[in-house]
Scaffold this motif. Structure first.
Motif: not given
Length: 172
Positions: A60-64, A66-71, A134-135
């Protein structure tokens, strides 16, 4: 904790958060050890459950980051205290996210130790190791990097055979 606090915008908050996290992870370890030694659940099964939890938070931290998702699930993104906004994953603060990733990294390494491990299980552990590592760049936590160094050292000391092999290999 104190080394990371020197470069922090709020050193007191960094120190307090670091101490709370240290106490929480110590309590978690003691409960896990008690459960495992009480034969309520096998240690590897318990560690695997913790690894899955840490890996989900790290993903989830990677998605936040890298992709600015689930912020929208984190108050840190609403505050806008940092220009590039460090990812928080499932935690409230990036320091906690880094610490959760550290737990995932150390558990992955422990579970991948030499032994009879099915290739699929080894691959899943390696994938979790990659995600958790990676996160760390998205939490950008200096406290987490320092704690990871200490944790890796303790893991090596607890696995004396690994240290003996490494030192024996250096002498050969």
């Amino acid at each position: 904790i104190f080394v990371a606090a020197t470069g922090s915008a709020d050193p007191d908050q960094t120190i307090v958060k670091g101490m709370v996290i240290t106490l929480a992870f110590t309590a978690m370890f003691l409960v896990a050890t008690t459960i495992a030694h009480g034969q309520i659940i096998r240690l590897n099964a318990l560690l695997s459950a913790l690894l899955i939890s840490a890996t989900l938070s790290s993903a989830l931290a990677i998605m936040q980051g890298l992709f600015r998702m689930f912020t929208d699930i984190s108050p840190a993104f609403e505050l806008g205290t940092e220009e590039w906004r460090r990812a928080t994953g499932l935690a409230e603060h990036p320091i906690e996210t880094g610490s959760i990733s550290n737990i995932g990294i150390l558990i992955s390494i422990y579970l991948m130790r030499p032994g009879k491990l099915a290739p699929l299980v080894w691959g899943a552990n390696f994938g979790a190791l990659a995600i958790n590592t990676f996160s760390l760049q998205y939490s950008a936590s200096l406290t987490a990097l320092l704690a990871l160094s200490a944790g890796a050292g303790m893991l090596l000391l607890s696995q004396r055979r690994v240290v003996a092999v490494a030192l024996g290999g250096l002498g050969a």
